[in-house]
Write a protein that holds these residues in place. Sequence first.
Motif, PDB file in Angstrom:
ATOM      1  N   LEU A   1     -36.122  -4.231 -44.974  1.00 35.76           N
ATOM      2  CA  LEU A   1     -36.220  -3.205 -43.926  1.00 35.76           C
ATOM      3  C   LEU A   1     -37.266  -2.157 -44.287  1.00 35.76           C
ATOM      4  O   LEU A   1     -38.015  -1.689 -43.423  1.00 35.76           O
ATOM      5  CB  LEU A   1     -34.854  -2.543 -43.718  1.00 35.76           C
ATOM      6  CG  LEU A   1     -33.756  -3.427 -43.109  1.00 35.76           C
ATOM      7  CD1 LEU A   1     -32.426  -2.680 -43.079  1.00 35.76           C
ATOM      8  CD2 LEU A   1     -34.150  -3.860 -41.699  1.00 35.76           C
ATOM      9  N   GLU A   2     -37.320  -1.780 -45.554  1.00 35.46           N
ATOM     10  CA  GLU A   2     -38.324  -0.803 -45.990  1.00 35.46           C
ATOM     11  C   GLU A   2     -39.733  -1.361 -45.811  1.00 35.46           C
ATOM     12  O   GLU A   2     -40.654  -0.632 -45.444  1.00 35.46           O
ATOM     13  CB  GLU A   2     -38.081  -0.433 -47.450  1.00 35.46           C
ATOM     14  CG  GLU A   2     -36.842   0.433 -47.664  1.00 35.46           C
ATOM     15  CD  GLU A   2     -36.610   0.751 -49.122  1.00 35.46           C
ATOM     16  OE1 GLU A   2     -37.126  -0.022 -49.977  1.00 35.46           O
ATOM     17  OE2 GLU A   2     -35.936   1.749 -49.419  1.00 35.46           O
ATOM     18  N   LYS A   3     -39.889  -2.656 -46.082  1.00 30.66           N
ATOM     19  CA  LYS A   3     -41.197  -3.281 -45.912  1.00 30.66           C
ATOM     20  C   LYS A   3     -41.630  -3.254 -44.454  1.00 30.66           C
ATOM     21  O   LYS A   3     -42.782  -2.943 -44.136  1.00 30.66           O
ATOM     22  CB  LYS A   3     -41.153  -4.717 -46.430  1.00 30.66           C
ATOM     23  CG  LYS A   3     -42.493  -5.442 -46.361  1.00 30.66           C
ATOM     24  CD  LYS A   3     -42.384  -6.849 -46.941  1.00 30.66           C
ATOM     25  CE  LYS A   3     -43.715  -7.578 -46.865  1.00 30.66           C
ATOM     26  NZ  LYS A   3     -43.629  -8.964 -47.414  1.00 30.66           N
ATOM     27  N   LYS A   4     -40.690  -3.564 -43.541  1.00 33.59           N
ATOM     28  CA  LYS A   4     -41.018  -3.547 -42.116  1.00 33.59           C
ATOM     29  C   LYS A   4     -41.252  -2.123 -41.608  1.00 33.59           C
ATOM     30  O   LYS A   4     -42.042  -1.903 -40.685  1.00 33.59           O
ATOM     31  CB  LYS A   4     -39.897  -4.212 -41.324  1.00 33.59           C
ATOM     32  CG  LYS A   4     -39.795  -5.716 -41.548  1.00 33.59           C
ATOM     33  CD  LYS A   4     -38.685  -6.330 -40.713  1.00 33.59           C
ATOM     34  CE  LYS A   4     -38.626  -7.844 -40.923  1.00 33.59           C
ATOM     35  NZ  LYS A   4     -37.554  -8.470 -40.129  1.00 33.59           N
ATOM     36  N   ALA A   5     -40.572  -1.168 -42.214  1.00 36.80           N
ATOM     37  CA  ALA A   5     -40.753   0.224 -41.803  1.00 36.80           C
ATOM     38  C   ALA A   5     -42.059   0.817 -42.302  1.00 36.80           C
ATOM     39  O   ALA A   5     -42.499   1.867 -41.824  1.00 36.80           O
ATOM     40  CB  ALA A   5     -39.579   1.065 -42.306  1.00 36.80           C
ATOM     41  N   GLY A   6     -42.690   0.157 -43.291  1.00 36.61           N
ATOM     42  CA  GLY A   6     -43.966   0.639 -43.800  1.00 36.61           C
ATOM     43  C   GLY A   6     -43.860   1.651 -44.911  1.00 36.61           C
ATOM     44  O   GLY A   6     -44.856   2.297 -45.262  1.00 36.61           O
ATOM     45  N   THR A   7     -42.677   1.815 -45.486  1.00 34.50           N
ATOM     46  CA  THR A   7     -42.508   2.793 -46.553  1.00 34.50           C
ATOM     47  C   THR A   7     -42.787   2.231 -47.937  1.00 34.50           C
ATOM     48  O   THR A   7     -42.754   2.975 -48.920  1.00 34.50           O
ATOM     49  CB  THR A   7     -41.082   3.372 -46.522  1.00 34.50           C
ATOM     50  OG1 THR A   7     -40.133   2.306 -46.664  1.00 34.50           O
ATOM     51  CG2 THR A   7     -40.825   4.104 -45.208  1.00 34.50           C
ATOM     52  N   GLN A   8     -43.044   0.929 -48.027  1.00 34.94           N
ATOM     53  CA  GLN A   8     -43.341   0.294 -49.306  1.00 34.94           C
ATOM     54  C   GLN A   8     -44.783  -0.224 -49.299  1.00 34.94           C
ATOM     55  O   GLN A   8     -45.325  -0.557 -48.245  1.00 34.94           O
ATOM     56  CB  GLN A   8     -42.376  -0.875 -49.568  1.00 34.94           C
ATOM     57  CG  GLN A   8     -40.923  -0.446 -49.731  1.00 34.94           C
ATOM     58  CD  GLN A   8     -40.729   0.470 -50.921  1.00 34.94           C
ATOM     59  OE1 GLN A   8     -41.241   0.212 -52.010  1.00 34.94           O
ATOM     60  NE2 GLN A   8     -39.984   1.557 -50.713  1.00 34.94           N
ATOM     61  N   PRO A   9     -45.433  -0.268 -50.459  1.00 32.30           N
ATOM     62  CA  PRO A   9     -46.796  -0.812 -50.521  1.00 32.30           C
ATOM     63  C   PRO A   9     -46.847  -2.255 -50.010  1.00 32.30           C
ATOM     64  O   PRO A   9     -45.865  -2.991 -50.115  1.00 32.30           O
ATOM     65  CB  PRO A   9     -47.135  -0.742 -52.020  1.00 32.30           C
ATOM     66  CG  PRO A   9     -46.244   0.326 -52.555  1.00 32.30           C
ATOM     67  CD  PRO A   9     -44.972   0.230 -51.770  1.00 32.30           C
ATOM     68  N   LEU A  10     -47.976  -2.621 -49.437  1.00 35.44           N
ATOM     69  CA  LEU A  10     -48.154  -3.961 -48.883  1.00 35.44           C
ATOM     70  C   LEU A  10     -49.440  -4.557 -49.438  1.00 35.44           C
ATOM     71  O   LEU A  10     -50.517  -3.966 -49.322  1.00 35.44           O
ATOM     72  CB  LEU A  10     -48.220  -3.899 -47.352  1.00 35.44           C
ATOM     73  CG  LEU A  10     -48.486  -5.213 -46.630  1.00 35.44           C
ATOM     74  CD1 LEU A  10     -47.344  -6.198 -46.858  1.00 35.44           C
ATOM     75  CD2 LEU A  10     -48.692  -4.959 -45.139  1.00 35.44           C
ATOM     76  N   LYS A  11     -49.331  -5.744 -50.029  1.00 35.76           N
ATOM     77  CA  LYS A  11     -50.482  -6.402 -50.635  1.00 35.76           C
ATOM     78  C   LYS A  11     -50.836  -7.660 -49.855  1.00 35.76           C
ATOM     79  O   LYS A  11     -49.961  -8.418 -49.444  1.00 35.76           O
ATOM     80  CB  LYS A  11     -50.168  -6.764 -52.100  1.00 35.76           C
ATOM     81  CG  LYS A  11     -51.333  -7.380 -52.868  1.00 35.76           C
ATOM     82  CD  LYS A  11     -50.940  -7.623 -54.318  1.00 35.76           C
ATOM     83  CE  LYS A  11     -52.087  -8.205 -55.126  1.00 35.76           C
ATOM     84  NZ  LYS A  11     -51.709  -8.435 -56.543  1.00 35.76           N
ATOM     85  N   GLY A  12     -52.122  -7.879 -49.631  1.00 35.53           N
ATOM     86  CA  GLY A  12     -52.558  -9.074 -48.928  1.00 35.53           C
ATOM     87  C   GLY A  12     -54.030  -9.005 -48.586  1.00 35.53           C
ATOM     88  O   GLY A  12     -54.720  -8.014 -48.864  1.00 35.53           O
ATOM     89  N   LYS A  13     -54.517 -10.078 -47.959  1.00 36.45           N
ATOM     90  CA  LYS A  13     -55.913 -10.108 -47.519  1.00 36.45           C
ATOM     91  C   LYS A  13     -56.098  -9.107 -46.378  1.00 36.45           C
ATOM     92  O   LYS A  13     -55.217  -8.956 -45.532  1.00 36.45           O
ATOM     93  CB  LYS A  13     -56.290 -11.513 -47.064  1.00 36.45           C
ATOM     94  CG  LYS A  13     -56.310 -12.538 -48.203  1.00 36.45           C
ATOM     95  CD  LYS A  13     -56.759 -13.893 -47.707  1.00 36.45           C
ATOM     96  CE  LYS A  13     -56.829 -14.901 -48.858  1.00 36.45           C
ATOM     97  NZ  LYS A  13     -57.268 -16.240 -48.400  1.00 36.45           N
ATOM     98  N   ALA A  14     -57.260  -8.480 -46.351  1.00 39.56           N
ATOM     99  CA  ALA A  14     -57.449  -7.378 -45.415  1.00 39.56           C
ATOM    100  C   ALA A  14     -58.827  -7.386 -44.770  1.00 39.56           C
ATOM    101  O   ALA A  14     -59.782  -7.976 -45.283  1.00 39.56           O
ATOM    102  CB  ALA A  14     -57.223  -6.045 -46.124  1.00 39.56           C
ATOM    103  N   VAL A  15     -58.886  -6.718 -43.633  1.00 34.11           N
ATOM    104  CA  VAL A  15     -60.127  -6.472 -42.901  1.00 34.11           C
ATOM    105  C   VAL A  15     -60.242  -4.970 -42.682  1.00 34.11           C
ATOM    106  O   VAL A  15     -59.258  -4.313 -42.318  1.00 34.11           O
ATOM    107  CB  VAL A  15     -60.137  -7.208 -41.550  1.00 34.11           C
ATOM    108  CG1 VAL A  15     -61.285  -6.716 -40.670  1.00 34.11           C
ATOM    109  CG2 VAL A  15     -60.257  -8.711 -41.761  1.00 34.11           C
TER     110      VAL A  15
END
Length: 259
Positions: free
Chosen positions: A105-119
Amino acid sequence: MSNSADSPGTGSSPADTRRFRPVRVLTVAVFALAGLIFFTSFNTAKGTNIRTDASLLKLSDLIQERSHKNASLDDSNGALRDRVDTLAGRENGGSKAGTDKVAALEKKAGTQPLKGKAVTVTLNDAPPNATAKLPGYPEPQPDYLVIHQQDLQAVVNALWLGGAQGIKVMDQRLISTSAVRCVGNTLILQGRVYSPPYKITAVGDPQKLQKALADSPAIQNYMVYVNVYGLGWKVEENGTVTLPGYSGTVDLHYAKPVE
């Protein structure tokens, strides 16, 4: 010779000399009002030129000071939130399933860091001396040469539509309550102020993200101004990046977790 009532001779009575004259009273009132206006103007200006931009400069300094203060408070709030989460996990000793659910839930809420390919998309104002580069287009108005709120919103919306898992505008993570607003040619985001160039970074499938940008009608309209008047536009793949978690306050009255 007889003396009439309106004669200026010596025969006028004391009552006649004390008679109020409306014109004189009005003249005195006008001068008194003018004096009050001059005094008020002087007191306001304090001996300075009240037509200068000094007050605007002070306001700009105040905005920047508050922006830096808000950034510092966001950092402090994020550190305190991490500490509270650590202490809560230590005290509760809940099941792994419950802990995993909270983390999701924290990940979906955006309160945790997110790692991945980006533009990353970069928007910038056009040069101040820009002219129409293509025939058939009028010479630019001032509004043609600056980034507007709808331009930033168009990029953010296109990236969400392209399946972005998370988006960062400048150095702040967007969440469901984030609002991208512009005042003049400055961006106000979650209590902080930014100037162009504006950078928007999204984590997701780079090909889908770029296709969503290319397919957006609002961005296609923006590209006309890029090609004609020189507004800034740059899209680049960043490889693997880590978006920061949102560290500000969340003021929600009604909400439920995403299933």
